[in-house]
Design an enzyme around this catalytic site. Sequence first.
Site, PDB file in Angstrom:
ATOM      1  N   TRP A 136      -7.435  -3.160   1.688  1.00 22.69           N
ATOM      2  CA  TRP A 136      -6.430  -2.927   0.644  1.00 22.69           C
ATOM      3  C   TRP A 136      -6.503  -3.995  -0.441  1.00 22.69           C
ATOM      4  CZ3 TRP A 136      -5.291   1.790   0.606  1.00 22.69           C
ATOM      5  CH2 TRP A 136      -5.036   2.504   1.783  1.00 22.69           C
ATOM      6  N   LYS A 144       5.304   2.683   5.605  1.00 20.92           N
ATOM      7  CA  LYS A 144       4.941   1.885   6.769  1.00 20.92           C
ATOM      8  C   LYS A 144       6.189   1.419   7.512  1.00 20.92           C
ATOM      9  CE  LYS A 144       0.778   2.385   5.266  1.00 20.92           C
ATOM     10  NZ  LYS A 144      -0.023   1.556   4.402  1.00 20.92           N
ATOM     11  N   ASP A 168       1.159  -7.592  -2.002  1.00 22.26           N
ATOM     12  CA  ASP A 168       1.319  -6.254  -1.431  1.00 22.26           C
ATOM     13  C   ASP A 168       1.874  -6.453  -0.014  1.00 22.26           C
ATOM     14  OD1 ASP A 168       1.003  -3.813  -0.146  1.00 22.26           O
ATOM     15  OD2 ASP A 168      -1.117  -3.569  -0.655  1.00 22.26           O
TER      16      ASP A 168
HETATM   17  C1  LIG Z   1      -1.062   1.802   3.346  1.00 26.30           C
HETATM   18  C2  LIG Z   1      -1.311   0.645   2.478  1.00 26.30           C
HETATM   19  C3  LIG Z   1      -1.628   0.787   1.113  1.00 26.30           C
HETATM   20  C4  LIG Z   1      -1.799   2.130   0.464  1.00 26.30           C
HETATM   21  O1  LIG Z   1      -0.571   2.716   0.268  1.00 26.30           O
HETATM   22  P1  LIG Z   1      -0.411   4.078  -0.542  1.00 26.30           P
HETATM   23  O2  LIG Z   1       1.060   4.187  -0.648  1.00 26.30           O
HETATM   24  O3  LIG Z   1      -1.043   5.147   0.295  1.00 26.30           O
HETATM   25  O4  LIG Z   1      -1.085   3.926  -1.850  1.00 26.30           O
HETATM   26  C5  LIG Z   1      -1.799  -0.346   0.356  1.00 26.30           C
HETATM   27  N1  LIG Z   1      -1.657  -1.571   0.890  1.00 26.30           N
HETATM   28  C6  LIG Z   1      -1.376  -1.741   2.195  1.00 26.30           C
HETATM   29  C7  LIG Z   1      -1.224  -3.124   2.737  1.00 26.30           C
HETATM   30  C8  LIG Z   1      -1.176  -0.651   3.027  1.00 26.30           C
HETATM   31  O5  LIG Z   1      -0.884  -0.838   4.327  1.00 26.30           O
END
Ligand SMILES: *Cc1c(COP(=O)(O)O)cnc(C)c1O
Length: 359
Positions: free
Chosen positions: A101, A195, A171
């Site tokens: 990511w 998540k 993030d």
């Molecule tokens: C799942 C995830 C993403 C992607 O998320 P989307 O909402 O599908 O774009 C980005 N960063 C992390 C750390 C993730 O776990």
Amino acid sequence: MGRIYNFSAGPAVLPEEVLQEAAAEMLDYRGSGMSVMEMSHRSKAFAGIIEGAEADLRDLVGIPEDYAVLFLQGGASQQFAAVPMNLMKNKVADYVITGAWAKKAWKEAQLFGEARAIASSEDETFSYIPDCSDLGVSDDADYVYICENNTIYGTKFHNLPDTKGKDLVADVSSCFLSEPVDITRYGVMYGGAQKNIGPAGVVISIIRKDLIRDEVLPGTPTMLKWKTQADEKSLYNTPPAYGIYICGKVFKWIKDAGGLEAMGERNAQKAALLYDYLDQSSLFAGTVRKEDRSLMNVPFVTGDADLDAQFVAEAKEAGLENLKGHRSVGGMRASIYNAMPRAGVERLVEFMDAFERAH
Ligand SMILES: *Cc1c(COP(=O)(O)O)cnc(C)c1O
């Protein structure tokens, strides 16, 4: 059909109480005679929902007035572009590459300016967090970027990097509200809801207000400009209304459970159950450097791909689902987010122990 224990990395398990409450309000939200899905986002009822959600989130995290809270769409992946578009003044940014990511975010930023990788753990398949105590931060960097919890590899920054005075962008998709945080150490913190917070379709960005600017990169779409969203309090266009409603319920659920302090303790205990078992097992092994282990995503392997597949299949039979590791890592991964009850982790450990004795 009863509910299973769902170890999916995302979309992931939600608190049963939240789902039950949403079910009870499905046809008639508190005397409105309609579902939240059918309601105008300009209605008084929805104003109560989104304002209540923001107030509860501010209260939970301790978000001061000089930070904006935005409920956006496009997932975390859309913010990979929004971050450079809104923050690049010098068109330089520094990225710490700790997994897939972070790498995607870094690649996206390269579309807009000079995005430099100033540290990486790719040399050991992202099984650790690089030393970030003395990074070679660029003098002209507009920000330093991290992915705080690496969902696929199962690592977490337990200490934030020294950004040498630059704004930190993180993030936090897979560790949002999993333990107390000091928001003032971040310029921007954002995460997809699916998540740890709610359903897919909502991404929450918490942004220090001085970083919400009129001057953004030329060509930045109106929708991706944080200023547009902040000025309109996330109601510039139709927001992901039902998702925000569920997020609001999850915030209340966390408050009722004792807030982030209690959540952090609970998560640490759940993770310790699984890691302690892994550390003494002669069949299963964790894949991550101990001091960098995530409390949320726990990858492990037997070392034998066929046996891994057999384990995943038998676990599913036993009501323990979605334990297959990410396709890029293999093996297994147990995601044990806030809403995973301790009993689910206990069941998993019992099952692993029985499997170990049988093989
Ligand atoms: C799942 C995830 C993403 C992607 O998320 P989307 O909402 O599908 O774009 C980005 N960063 C992390 C750390 C993730 O776990």
